[in-house]
Design a protein around this motif. Structure first.
Motif, mmCIF file in Angstrom:
data_model
loop_
_atom_site.group_PDB
_atom_site.id
_atom_site.type_symbol
_atom_site.label_atom_id
_atom_site.label_comp_id
_atom_site.label_asym_id
_atom_site.label_seq_id
_atom_site.Cartn_x
_atom_site.Cartn_y
_atom_site.Cartn_z
ATOM 1 N N LYS A 336 -0.773 -10.769 -0.810
ATOM 2 C CA LYS A 336 -2.184 -10.401 -0.728
ATOM 3 C C LYS A 336 -2.420 -9.019 -1.321
ATOM 4 O O LYS A 336 -3.395 -8.807 -2.052
ATOM 5 C CB LYS A 336 -2.659 -10.442 0.726
ATOM 6 N N MET A 337 -1.557 -8.066 -1.034
ATOM 7 C CA MET A 337 -1.719 -6.718 -1.572
ATOM 8 C C MET A 337 -1.555 -6.721 -3.087
ATOM 9 O O MET A 337 -2.260 -6.013 -3.812
ATOM 10 C CB MET A 337 -0.722 -5.762 -0.928
ATOM 11 N N ARG A 338 -0.620 -7.514 -3.587
ATOM 12 C CA ARG A 338 -0.456 -7.619 -5.045
ATOM 13 C C ARG A 338 -1.715 -8.200 -5.682
ATOM 14 O O ARG A 338 -2.111 -7.781 -6.776
ATOM 15 C CB ARG A 338 0.760 -8.492 -5.371
ATOM 16 N N LEU A 353 3.975 -0.102 -2.241
ATOM 17 C CA LEU A 353 3.923 0.847 -1.127
ATOM 18 C C LEU A 353 2.700 1.752 -1.251
ATOM 19 O O LEU A 353 1.996 2.004 -0.262
ATOM 20 C CB LEU A 353 5.204 1.688 -1.095
ATOM 21 N N TRP A 354 2.450 2.229 -2.466
ATOM 22 C CA TRP A 354 1.278 3.081 -2.703
ATOM 23 C C TRP A 354 -0.018 2.304 -2.417
ATOM 24 O O TRP A 354 -0.969 2.858 -1.870
ATOM 25 C CB TRP A 354 1.291 3.603 -4.127
ATOM 26 N N ALA A 355 -0.030 1.016 -2.771
ATOM 27 C CA ALA A 355 -1.211 0.191 -2.502
ATOM 28 C C ALA A 355 -1.473 0.099 -0.995
ATOM 29 O O ALA A 355 -2.620 0.218 -0.550
ATOM 30 C CB ALA A 355 -1.023 -1.207 -3.090
ATOM 31 N N TYR A 356 -0.405 -0.096 -0.213
ATOM 32 C CA TYR A 356 -0.575 -0.125 1.242
ATOM 33 C C TYR A 356 -1.125 1.194 1.765
ATOM 34 O O TYR A 356 -2.028 1.225 2.609
ATOM 35 C CB TYR A 356 0.761 -0.425 1.923
ATOM 36 N N TYR A 359 -4.716 1.465 0.821
ATOM 37 C CA TYR A 359 -5.508 0.526 1.600
ATOM 38 C C TYR A 359 -5.809 1.088 2.984
ATOM 39 O O TYR A 359 -6.963 1.125 3.432
ATOM 40 C CB TYR A 359 -4.766 -0.809 1.707
ATOM 41 N N PHE A 360 -4.757 1.552 3.671
ATOM 42 C CA PHE A 360 -4.960 2.042 5.042
ATOM 43 C C PHE A 360 -5.699 3.371 5.065
ATOM 44 O O PHE A 360 -6.450 3.650 6.002
ATOM 45 C CB PHE A 360 -3.619 2.153 5.754
ATOM 46 N N TRP A 361 -5.523 4.188 4.030
ATOM 47 C CA TRP A 361 -6.244 5.461 3.977
ATOM 48 C C TRP A 361 -7.752 5.220 3.850
ATOM 49 O O TRP A 361 -8.548 5.780 4.596
ATOM 50 C CB TRP A 361 -5.736 6.293 2.814
#
Length: 395
Positions: A336-338, A353-356, A359-361
């Protein structure tokens, strides 16, 4: 200018006159300021073609020319699309697939008096639950493919929503293959399919019964806590469906059986559009209708909130903020993140990892923004929860 989530009174009155009364007489009764407001609302909601279709003889020359270009452009686009759609239906039927076109393309070509009046983008086609895998294979044989980022790590088609597979593209056209309909939680698609019928005048497709069509429109409108509903388009769609022979008692029984809100309660909330005699046919629950009306009035005052604000507010209204957030976090799979960040299907783990982190930020900041306006969002969410609650006496 941002999207208008309010109730466009002048436009609804005009469209209601087009569907049920005398549009020219309605227009003639407006002063210049009201006509300007009407035309502004028509442009904002993409309904300007209705002005040419129903006011051709009374429009000033400059406006007639402006709306004629728009109207004719849509007609040409609809004619070209009709040929490709007919070809596709014949391909699907030739392979023995059971399928039902739904929403825009179906309504525009089958029920509207003029396809230029109904704007739509992609084509939505619902396949019989037992035909879905074969349908995807046949679409691929016919040259329909999802964009690369809408496939999984093995380049297989994914479910990009809870009711349809990834969009498929062929030439300049796009379609969404559906495996069920939107917002029928817990309802067996096989049972839903019993509310389709043969369409002898078509090219192999089936169609929704009028009752199922109206229920489908109401359920689709409920997406994103009713923020997905574009009111003028929703009401004109409903009016076209209701021109068929519709059994309101049967509609009520279907909604109750599946524990879904009764569509008549929603549509009765718009007396600007529906005449009194039509509203009486709905046999709506006046309390539920008032709740639906309040939702759309509040929506206009709130404007467009972030999706996170709607989600968190619904969780709180359900009394399960922690559980809802936990479930949402667990749904954030690698695939999903990809997909969300258009990342490669393999490797690139630092980017994932940067995407996560991103996303959370961003979602954390949006959650803080939600906290600042929590009470008004909560009031809206509670109203939505109330109309979406299971009807008394439903099974």
């Amino acid at each position: 200018m941002g999207y208008d989530y309010g109730i466009p009174t002048h436009l609804l009155q005009f469209l209601g006159a087009c569907a049920y009364g005398d549009a020219k007489a309605y227009y003639a009764g407006l002063n210049e300021s009201e006509r300007a407001e009407l035309e502004g609302q028509g442009k904002r909601f993409g309904m300007s073609a209705w002005f040419y279709r129903y006011l051709l003889d009374v429009l000033p020359d400059a406006k007639r020319t402006e709306y004629q270009k728009l109207y004719q452009g849509r007609q040409v686009k609809a004619l070209l699309g009709a040929q490709e759609l007919k070809r596709l239906y014949c391909v699907l039927a030739a392979h023995g697939l059971r399928f039902v076109p739904i929403k825009g393309a179906d309504l525009a070509y089958r029920l509207y008096p003029d396809t230029a009046l109904r704007v739509f983008g992609d084509w939505d086609i619902w396949f019989h639950p037992d035909d879905c895998e074969r349908a995807l294979a046949i679409l691929a044989e016919d040259g329909w493919f999802p964009p690369e980022h809408y496939t999984d790590s093995h380049n297989a088609v994914i479910k990009s929503a809870n009711h349809h597979f990834s969009p498929h593209i062929r030439g300049g056209y796009a379609l969404e293959p559906h495996f069920t309909l939107a917002n029928y939680a817990g309802v067996d698609p096989h049972e839903m399919w019993e509310h389709t019928m043969e369409y002898p005048a078509g090219d192999g497709q089936r169609v929704l019964t009028p009752e199922m069509n109206l229920l489908m429109l109401a359920r689709h409108a409920s997406s994103q806590s009713y923020y997905h509903a574009q009111i003028p388009k929703l009401l004109t769609d409903a009016a076209m469906v209701m021109k068929e022979k519709l059994d309101y008692t049967r509609l009520h029984e279907m909604a109750s059986h599946w524990r879904l809100p009764y569509p008549g309660d929603l549509f009765a909330a718009f007396p600007e559009f529906f005449p009194e005699e039509i509203i009486r046919k709905f046999k709506a629950d006046s309390a539920k209708t008032a709740e639906f009306r309040a939702i759309f009035e509040m929506r206009g005052r709130l404007g467009e909130p972030e999706n996170e604000a709607l989600l968190l507010s619904r969780f709180e209204a359900q009394g399960q903020v922690a559980g809802g957030v936990r479930k949402h976090i667990l749904s954030l799979s690698l695939d999903k993140m990809r997909l969300v960040y258009h990342l490669p299907k393999h490797g690139a783990y630092w980017r994932v990892l940067w995407a996560y982190l991103c996303y959370f930020w961003t979602r954390s900041w949006r959650a803080i923004g939600w906290m600042r306006n929590r009470q008004k969002f909560l009031k809206y969410a509670r109203a939505v929860e109330s109309v979406e609650s299971k009807p008394l006496g439903s099974c």
